[in-house]
Design a protein around this motif. Sequence first.
Motif, PDB file in Angstrom:
ATOM      1  N   PRO A 192     -17.029 -17.416  38.647  1.00 19.28           N
ATOM      2  CA  PRO A 192     -17.292 -18.307  37.517  1.00 19.28           C
ATOM      3  C   PRO A 192     -16.137 -18.342  36.518  1.00 19.28           C
ATOM      4  N   PHE A 193     -15.828 -19.542  36.041  1.00 18.15           N
ATOM      5  CA  PHE A 193     -14.870 -19.817  34.969  1.00 18.15           C
ATOM      6  C   PHE A 193     -13.401 -19.702  35.366  1.00 18.15           C
ATOM      7  N   ILE A 194     -13.080 -19.115  36.531  1.00 16.11           N
ATOM      8  CA  ILE A 194     -11.675 -18.856  36.839  1.00 16.11           C
ATOM      9  C   ILE A 194     -10.874 -20.149  36.972  1.00 16.11           C
ATOM     10  N   HIS A 195     -11.526 -21.218  37.446  1.00 14.35           N
ATOM     11  CA  HIS A 195     -10.837 -22.503  37.560  1.00 14.35           C
ATOM     12  C   HIS A 195     -11.377 -23.517  36.552  1.00 14.35           C
ATOM     13  N   ASP A 196     -12.221 -23.052  35.672  1.00 11.05           N
ATOM     14  CA  ASP A 196     -12.846 -23.929  34.695  1.00 11.05           C
ATOM     15  C   ASP A 196     -11.821 -24.416  33.669  1.00 11.05           C
ATOM     16  N   THR A 197     -11.919 -25.684  33.291  1.00 18.44           N
ATOM     17  CA  THR A 197     -11.011 -26.232  32.288  1.00 18.44           C
ATOM     18  C   THR A 197     -11.609 -26.181  30.890  1.00 18.44           C
ATOM     19  N   GLY A 198     -12.778 -25.586  30.780  1.00 18.57           N
ATOM     20  CA  GLY A 198     -13.405 -25.435  29.480  1.00 18.57           C
ATOM     21  C   GLY A 198     -12.779 -24.312  28.682  1.00 18.57           C
ATOM     22  N   THR A 199     -13.383 -24.025  27.542  1.00 19.99           N
ATOM     23  CA  THR A 199     -12.838 -23.001  26.648  1.00 19.99           C
ATOM     24  C   THR A 199     -12.741 -21.642  27.325  1.00 19.99           C
ATOM     25  N   MET A 200     -13.783 -21.247  28.043  1.00 22.33           N
ATOM     26  CA  MET A 200     -13.778 -19.942  28.705  1.00 22.33           C
ATOM     27  C   MET A 200     -12.693 -19.867  29.769  1.00 22.33           C
ATOM     28  N   GLY A 201     -12.541 -20.918  30.553  1.00 19.74           N
ATOM     29  CA  GLY A 201     -11.511 -20.929  31.587  1.00 19.74           C
ATOM     30  C   GLY A 201     -10.113 -20.825  31.014  1.00 19.74           C
ATOM     31  N   GLU A 253       1.035 -18.605  36.636  1.00 19.50           N
ATOM     32  CA  GLU A 253      -0.094 -18.541  35.699  1.00 19.50           C
ATOM     33  C   GLU A 253       0.101 -19.521  34.550  1.00 19.50           C
ATOM     34  N   LEU A 254       1.336 -19.688  34.091  1.00 15.45           N
ATOM     35  CA  LEU A 254       1.614 -20.670  33.050  1.00 15.45           C
ATOM     36  C   LEU A 254       1.392 -22.087  33.574  1.00 15.45           C
ATOM     37  N   LEU A 255       1.741 -22.320  34.816  1.00 12.74           N
ATOM     38  CA  LEU A 255       1.527 -23.622  35.443  1.00 12.74           C
ATOM     39  C   LEU A 255       0.035 -23.938  35.498  1.00 12.74           C
ATOM     40  N   ARG A 256      -0.766 -22.951  35.878  1.00 10.53           N
ATOM     41  CA  ARG A 256      -2.221 -23.128  35.944  1.00 10.53           C
ATOM     42  C   ARG A 256      -2.794 -23.375  34.553  1.00 10.53           C
ATOM     43  N   LEU A 257      -2.319 -22.629  33.572  1.00  6.81           N
ATOM     44  CA  LEU A 257      -2.812 -22.791  32.211  1.00  6.81           C
ATOM     45  C   LEU A 257      -2.491 -24.182  31.674  1.00  6.81           C
ATOM     46  N   LEU A 258      -1.267 -24.633  31.866  1.00  6.42           N
ATOM     47  CA  LEU A 258      -0.876 -25.956  31.393  1.00  6.42           C
ATOM     48  C   LEU A 258      -1.679 -27.053  32.086  1.00  6.42           C
ATOM     49  N   ALA A 259      -1.951 -26.862  33.381  1.00  6.92           N
ATOM     50  CA  ALA A 259      -2.754 -27.841  34.112  1.00  6.92           C
ATOM     51  C   ALA A 259      -4.171 -27.931  33.531  1.00  6.92           C
ATOM     52  N   LYS A 260      -4.738 -26.800  33.180  1.00  9.70           N
ATOM     53  CA  LYS A 260      -6.062 -26.801  32.565  1.00  9.70           C
ATOM     54  C   LYS A 260      -6.046 -27.512  31.223  1.00  9.70           C
TER      55      LYS A 260
END
Length: 265
Positions: A192-201, A253-260
């Motif tokens: 849960p939440f690992i790929h979520d684009t919401g606040t928790m993700g 990890e920065l790439l994933r964060l920016l994508a979210k």
Amino acid sequence: MRTSNPALSEKVFEESAGWAAGIEQLEESYAAPAYDPTRTDVMTVRGTIWATAALLVLLVGAGAFGWASVDHTAEAVRFPGWLMLVMLGGLGVAMVTIFKPTLARFTAPLYALLQGAALGAISAVFNTAYDGIVVQAVGLTIGVFAIMLFLYATRIIEVTDKLRMGIVAATGAIFLVYLANFVLSFFDAEVPFIHDTGTMGILISLAIVGVAAFNLLLDFDLIEQGSRIGAAKHMEWYAAFGLLVTIVWLYLELLRLLAKLQSRD
């Protein structure tokens, strides 16, 4: 003392320097030169910097190839067919390097080429979905690296045993979460939440980026210690390899964060 990056474990540096003494004896030696500074067959910080620079050049060059290999069509963007093979090859080379540090001067460049090709392809696909994201991720990676190096060099943040334990524990927890997510993917499920684009993700991604950044401190510390105790010359390439592993992780990890973040717009 321990580092969460297996490629930069303190034990490897101690063994390369021929040290059979315990940690206490090692720490006592730091107060005095452990080797003749005129020797050219031992690890140095400068030598490690040059080795790291060489690996980064190979990584970027292979990245350009990987980027160009992505198939852009009107219907979709496709990864090159060799991507999985290259990723598995990179993992295999990394394992060989970790267990056979004496081969690092040969395996580290090969790892940089394989990892660079894979990163280039992955980056191209991300950039197609989110225009300009790769430039942002590269810039942030350089920025985070510079900040952590400054914090380490000025001793604003000191690498203590408690800090090491905390970073190692956090990195281990992240690894277990990723492993669990990988296993769950075979059953069409995910953590849960690992790929979520919401606040928790996004908060989770920020935390992971923070842990990756703090791993740089451990890498800097182990490189400095290796040169201080007079580790073998090949450890420059081994240390450069270990640092490259952390840099690649931080970038992804920065790439994933920016994508979210961009997907929320």
